[in-house]
Design a protein around this motif. Structure first.
Motif, PDB file in Angstrom:
ATOM      1  N   THR A  70       1.256  -1.248  -0.033  1.00  0.00           N
ATOM      2  CA  THR A  70      -0.158  -0.202  -0.053  1.00  0.00           C
ATOM      3  C   THR A  70       1.131   0.819   0.152  1.00  0.00           C
ATOM      4  OG1 THR A  70      -1.740  -0.984   1.302  1.00  0.00           O
ATOM      5  CG2 THR A  70      -1.933   1.340   1.511  1.00  0.00           C
ATOM      6  N   TYR A  71       0.252   1.967  -0.736  1.00  0.00           N
ATOM      7  CA  TYR A  71       1.836   3.591  -0.913  1.00  0.00           C
ATOM      8  C   TYR A  71       0.509   4.416   0.148  1.00  0.00           C
ATOM      9  CZ  TYR A  71       3.967   7.734  -3.358  1.00  0.00           C
ATOM     10  OH  TYR A  71       4.520   8.714  -2.767  1.00  0.00           O
ATOM     11  N   CYS A  72       1.847   5.294   0.829  1.00  0.00           N
ATOM     12  CA  CYS A  72       1.283   6.001   1.667  1.00  0.00           C
ATOM     13  C   CYS A  72       1.540   7.421   1.882  1.00  0.00           C
ATOM     14  CB  CYS A  72       1.383   5.771   3.130  1.00  0.00           C
ATOM     15  SG  CYS A  72       1.010   3.493   3.512  1.00  0.00           S
ATOM     16  N   GLY A  73       2.763   7.401   0.297  1.00  0.00           N
ATOM     17  CA  GLY A  73       3.338   9.176   0.530  1.00  0.00           C
ATOM     18  C   GLY A  73       4.481   8.529   1.212  1.00  0.00           C
ATOM     19  N   ASN A  74       5.410   9.784   1.937  1.00  0.00           N
ATOM     20  CA  ASN A  74       6.684  10.385   2.348  1.00  0.00           C
ATOM     21  C   ASN A  74       6.161  10.275   3.691  1.00  0.00           C
ATOM     22  OD1 ASN A  74       8.934  10.501   2.316  1.00  0.00           O
ATOM     23  ND2 ASN A  74       9.563   9.399   0.429  1.00  0.00           N
ATOM     24  N   MET A  78       7.634  14.263   4.666  1.00  0.00           N
ATOM     25  CA  MET A  78       6.714  15.178   4.202  1.00  0.00           C
ATOM     26  C   MET A  78       6.491  15.540   5.129  1.00  0.00           C
ATOM     27  SD  MET A  78       6.880  16.056   1.329  1.00  0.00           S
ATOM     28  CE  MET A  78       5.560  16.846   0.976  1.00  0.00           C
ATOM     29  N   ASP A  79       6.040  14.411   6.376  1.00  0.00           N
ATOM     30  CA  ASP A  79       4.886  14.736   8.224  1.00  0.00           C
ATOM     31  C   ASP A  79       6.202  15.713   8.914  1.00  0.00           C
ATOM     32  OD1 ASP A  79       2.662  13.187   7.055  1.00  0.00           O
ATOM     33  OD2 ASP A  79       3.215  11.606   7.816  1.00  0.00           O
ATOM     34  N   ALA A  80       7.659  14.755   8.701  1.00  0.00           N
ATOM     35  CA  ALA A  80       8.341  15.112   9.841  1.00  0.00           C
ATOM     36  C   ALA A  80       8.856  16.882   9.247  1.00  0.00           C
ATOM     37  CB  ALA A  80       9.637  14.792   9.279  1.00  0.00           C
ATOM     38  N   ILE A  81       8.798  17.215   7.927  1.00  0.00           N
ATOM     39  CA  ILE A  81       9.228  18.687   7.725  1.00  0.00           C
ATOM     40  C   ILE A  81       7.806  19.499   7.954  1.00  0.00           C
ATOM     41  CG2 ILE A  81       9.311  19.925   5.223  1.00  0.00           C
ATOM     42  CD1 ILE A  81      10.530  18.476   3.891  1.00  0.00           C
ATOM     43  N   GLU A  82       6.687  18.836   7.376  1.00  0.00           N
ATOM     44  CA  GLU A  82       5.780  19.597   7.657  1.00  0.00           C
ATOM     45  C   GLU A  82       5.242  20.404   9.383  1.00  0.00           C
ATOM     46  OE1 GLU A  82       2.057  21.992   7.407  1.00  0.00           O
ATOM     47  OE2 GLU A  82       3.506  20.948   5.768  1.00  0.00           O
ATOM     48  N   ASN A  83       5.958  19.389   9.807  1.00  0.00           N
ATOM     49  CA  ASN A  83       5.886  19.375  11.214  1.00  0.00           C
ATOM     50  C   ASN A  83       6.976  20.013  12.284  1.00  0.00           C
ATOM     51  OD1 ASN A  83       2.994  18.246  11.858  1.00  0.00           O
ATOM     52  ND2 ASN A  83       3.812  16.317  11.572  1.00  0.00           N
ATOM     53  N   GLY A 137       1.031  14.927  -0.484  1.00  0.00           N
ATOM     54  CA  GLY A 137       2.067  16.080   0.822  1.00  0.00           C
ATOM     55  C   GLY A 137       1.873  14.940   1.695  1.00  0.00           C
ATOM     56  N   ALA A 138       1.919  16.379   3.084  1.00  0.00           N
ATOM     57  CA  ALA A 138       1.948  15.632   4.134  1.00  0.00           C
ATOM     58  C   ALA A 138       0.549  14.480   4.580  1.00  0.00           C
ATOM     59  CB  ALA A 138       1.980  16.364   5.309  1.00  0.00           C
ATOM     60  N   GLY A 139       0.828  13.917   5.591  1.00  0.00           N
ATOM     61  CA  GLY A 139      -0.240  13.067   6.470  1.00  0.00           C
ATOM     62  C   GLY A 139      -0.022  11.226   5.754  1.00  0.00           C
ATOM     63  N   CYS A 140       1.893  10.831   5.370  1.00  0.00           N
ATOM     64  CA  CYS A 140       1.597   9.556   5.403  1.00  0.00           C
ATOM     65  C   CYS A 140       1.436   8.752   6.055  1.00  0.00           C
ATOM     66  CB  CYS A 140       3.383   9.578   5.085  1.00  0.00           C
ATOM     67  SG  CYS A 140       4.051   8.031   4.984  1.00  0.00           S
ATOM     68  N   SER A 141       1.768   9.393   7.954  1.00  0.00           N
ATOM     69  CA  SER A 141       1.944   8.659   8.874  1.00  0.00           C
ATOM     70  C   SER A 141       0.361   8.134   9.083  1.00  0.00           C
ATOM     71  CB  SER A 141       2.095   9.315   9.976  1.00  0.00           C
ATOM     72  OG  SER A 141       4.012   9.830  10.212  1.00  0.00           O
TER      73      SER A 141
END
Length: 376
Positions: A156-160, A163-168, A359-363
């Motif tokens: 399942t592809y979740c994004g990277n 992106m979450d770490a950078i956004e936060n 975008g963010a939200g991978c986690s």
């Protein structure tokens, strides 16, 4: 539900901690036991072993620490059986995590892999183990998702998670002046040096990067200190050079403020691009021509940076082994620090890269998928 998580490096600790936070939102009864680091510990649960106590890098390190490695495997296996988790989630760190996944699978424990081994680059033989031992993989790169699906592996592809770490990140949106004042830097524009997190990378890449200083006196050079190092690890390289300093825990902040960067390969190239900092990839290894021959023999992909791998073309210059020369490094750094078509094209390529990665939200996406997959 009960989650057992294994992360063995600083980056794994970061991404696993964000995953834990998201899992708590998805599953209000979530309980955690894990091998990881301080960031995971901040999310609660029980830290069994810190990655500082388990990290082993390089062939020689493995040979000289075989007893320690065997003890770690034995302790982890016993702890998993005692805890009886609903799922084992392994994060990167394939040398340790693949055998642990096999053990869990053989003992009837569901196994998930988050941030999966880069078998598309080398060690393709691991794909058979992934297919046999892992119930579900959660991928973070678009091209690797297609690769594993073609191998018949459930993904399942979740994004990277980058992106979450950078956004936060802390201090997001701060001014250049505030960044300089907070880190006691002068007001010249910055060139970031991201020389890797392993001592071998530091040894072969940082001295080469530092050679650029004499050609760019108008910039202050700043080393992004790796979490695995202390200032003393950098001192021998910089103690006689007043135009370079090192700061720790500020990699994203530095990248977002720097005019340009010299970066080793790996996730750092993607992070640098997402933060819109033009870069030159510089990566040298021990052994010169011999290492170059071995690397090209076993690495099955055309590029070493994630930026170029995701885009499928050379958007950032890679000076890897025999492709490196001092003159090339200076020429490339000159091109991306100036107001040039080269710099403009790279920044335009970064826009395309961000669109591909998502975008963010991978986690959150990974946690949602995992909770649903556990219930199946």
């Amino acid at each position: 539900m009960k989650y057992y998580i294994i992360a063995g490096e600083p980056s794994g600790d970061l991404h696993a901690s964000n995953l834990m936070k998201a899992l708590k939102n998805e599953d209000t009864d979530a309980q955690f036991r894990y091998w990881g680091g301080d960031l995971m510990a901040a999310q609660g649960g029980t830290l069994v072993r810190h990655y500082r106590d388990t990290a082993v890098m390089g062939v020689w390190d493995v040979i000289t620490h075989l007893g320690k490695i065997k003890r770690n495997f034995k302790e982890c296996k016993a702890d998993i059986l005692s805890y009886k988790p609903d799922v084992l989630i392994v994060v990167d760190y394939a040398g340790f995590n693949l055998p642990m996944a096999k053990f869990a699978k053989n003992n009837g424990i569901k196994t998930f892999y988050y941030i999966v081994p880069k078998t598309w680059a080398s060690k393709e033989g691991r794909n058979k183990k992934l297919k046999a031992y892992i119930d579900k993989m959660y991928t973070i790169l678009p091209f690797e998702t297609a690769y594993f699906k073609n191998k018949g592996i459930e993904v399942t592809y979740c994004g990277n998670p980058v992106m979450d770490a950078i956004e936060n990140r802390p201090y997001k949106g701060e001014s250049f002046d505030a960044f300089c004042e907070r880190n006691k830097l002068d007001k010249r524009e910055k060139i970031a040096l991201v020389a890797g997190s392993r001592k071998s990378e530091l040894k072969y890449n940082l001295p080469v990067m530092l050679q650029a200083i004499e050609k760019f006196p108008q910039y202050q050079f700043v080393i992004a200190g790796a979490p695995s190092f202390k200032y003393e690890d950098y001192r021998p390289y910089i103690e006689n050079n007043p135009n370079v300093t090192v700061i720790f825990g500020e990699t994203y902040q530095l990248m977002s403020q720097a005019r340009a960067a010299l970066v080793t390969s790996g996730t750092a190239t993607l992070e640098t691009a997402i933060l819109n900092c033009p870069q030159v990839v510089v990566y040298l290894m021990w052994g010169g021509g011999f290492s170059d021959f071995v690397a090209h023999l076993f690495i099955k992909v055309p590029y070493i940076s994630l930026v170029n791998l995701i885009l499928g073309r050379e958007a950032v210059k890679e000076l890897f082994q025999r492709a490196y020369s001092y003159d090339k490094m200076i020429a490339e750094l000159t091109a991306i620090t100036g107001n040039t078509p080269v710099r403009d094209k790279m920044l335009a390529d970064y826009d395309e890269l961000r669109a591909l990665v998502g975008g963010a939200g991978c986690s959150e996406r990974a946690a949602h998928a995992m909770v649903n997959d556990i219930k199946k």
